[in-house]
Design an enzyme around this catalytic site. Structure first.
Site, short mmCIF file in Angstrom:
data_model
loop_
_atom_site.label_atom_id
_atom_site.label_comp_id
_atom_site.label_asym_id
_atom_site.label_seq_id
_atom_site.Cartn_x
_atom_site.Cartn_y
_atom_site.Cartn_z
N ILE A 86 6.06 5.53 2.27
CA ILE A 86 6.00 4.35 1.41
C ILE A 86 4.59 3.78 1.47
O ILE A 86 4.04 3.55 2.56
CB ILE A 86 7.03 3.29 1.86
N CYS A 87 4.02 3.54 0.33
CA CYS A 87 2.65 3.02 0.27
C CYS A 87 2.69 1.50 0.17
O CYS A 87 3.21 0.93 -0.79
CB CYS A 87 1.92 3.60 -0.94
N LEU A 88 2.20 0.85 1.20
CA LEU A 88 2.07 -0.61 1.20
C LEU A 88 0.58 -0.93 1.17
O LEU A 88 -0.20 -0.42 1.98
CB LEU A 88 2.71 -1.22 2.45
#
Length: 227
Positions: A86-88
């Site tokens: 997941i790209c935060l």
């Protein structure tokens, strides 16, 4: 193999997390690898994720805290793809927010958002709610989850206990009254009255005989008294 600085930093952050728990977040390192952390996010009330328990992993590089960790989610949730990084934005550009506490609180907040990002998906509110209701059962099938989060396994097992509805208990008082009615009638003299009447009927002939004898005696005595 993790560097000493990495291990020391992660141990420090885990102690801090244990000392000051984060609301709706539980995180624990793998017993065999401190570079792999496992977490559970509790869905916030008032959102489509309410009642859900979302299990995932954080993987720290050996160069941590100089390189950011990767985060993924295992539980189907309707917001992020499972088993995908997941790209935060904060984890990409802000090294001070790379520690597990900031990452997990940021992930929980990002779940409520609808902004597209890498590995995000688009689903309806109904689909998210359906996945939330099924999340705990899904997680409990995972051996690592069961080992690291026994309190959630216990919660699930308690939910599976059969619930017996409280049946309406019919009062026994009317039955007792009905059953006691003949008894009370007997005690109040219904049957004895019948017996007394029968006895009186049987005793009437005796009294009649005595009466006749008395009258006959008086009739016999009167002539003698006149003499």
């Amino acid at each position: 193999m993790a560097e000493k600085a990495c291990v020391k930093q992660l141990q420090k952050e885990y102690r801090a997390l244990c000392k000051e728990p984060v609301s709706h977040v539980v995180a624990r390192p793998s017993p065999n690898d401190i570079l792999e952390w496992h977490y559970v996010l509790d869905g916030s009330e008032g959102t489509p994720f309410a009642g859900g328990f979302y299990y995932g992993k954080i993987k720290f590089p050996p160069e941590y805290p100089f390189k950011p960790p990767g985060i993924s989610m295992v539980t189907p949730n309707g917001r992020f793809m499972t088993q995908k990084k997941i790209c935060l934005s904060m984890s990409d550009f802000h090294p001070e927010s790379w520690n597990p506490m900031y990452i997990l609180t940021g992930l929980l907040s990002f779940m409520m958002d609808t902004s597209p990002t890498t590995s995000s998906v688009t689903t309806t509110v109904a689909e998210k709610q359906k996945l939330a209701n099924a999340s705990l059962a899904f997680n409990c099938k995972n051996a690592a989850f069961r080992k690291l989060f026994p309190e959630y396994v216990q919660k699930y097992e308690e939910q599976q206990l059969p619930v017996h509805p409280v049946s309406e208990q019919v009062s026994s008082v009317p039955t007792q009254v009905e059953n006691s009615t003949p008894l009370s009638d007997g005690l109040n003299g219904v049957e004895p009255r019948k017996d007394m009447k029968n006895q009186q009927r049987k005793s009437l002939p005796t009294w009649s005989v005595l009466l006749l004898v008395s009258v006959f005696g008086v009739v016999m005595v009167l002539p003698l008294l006149q003499l």
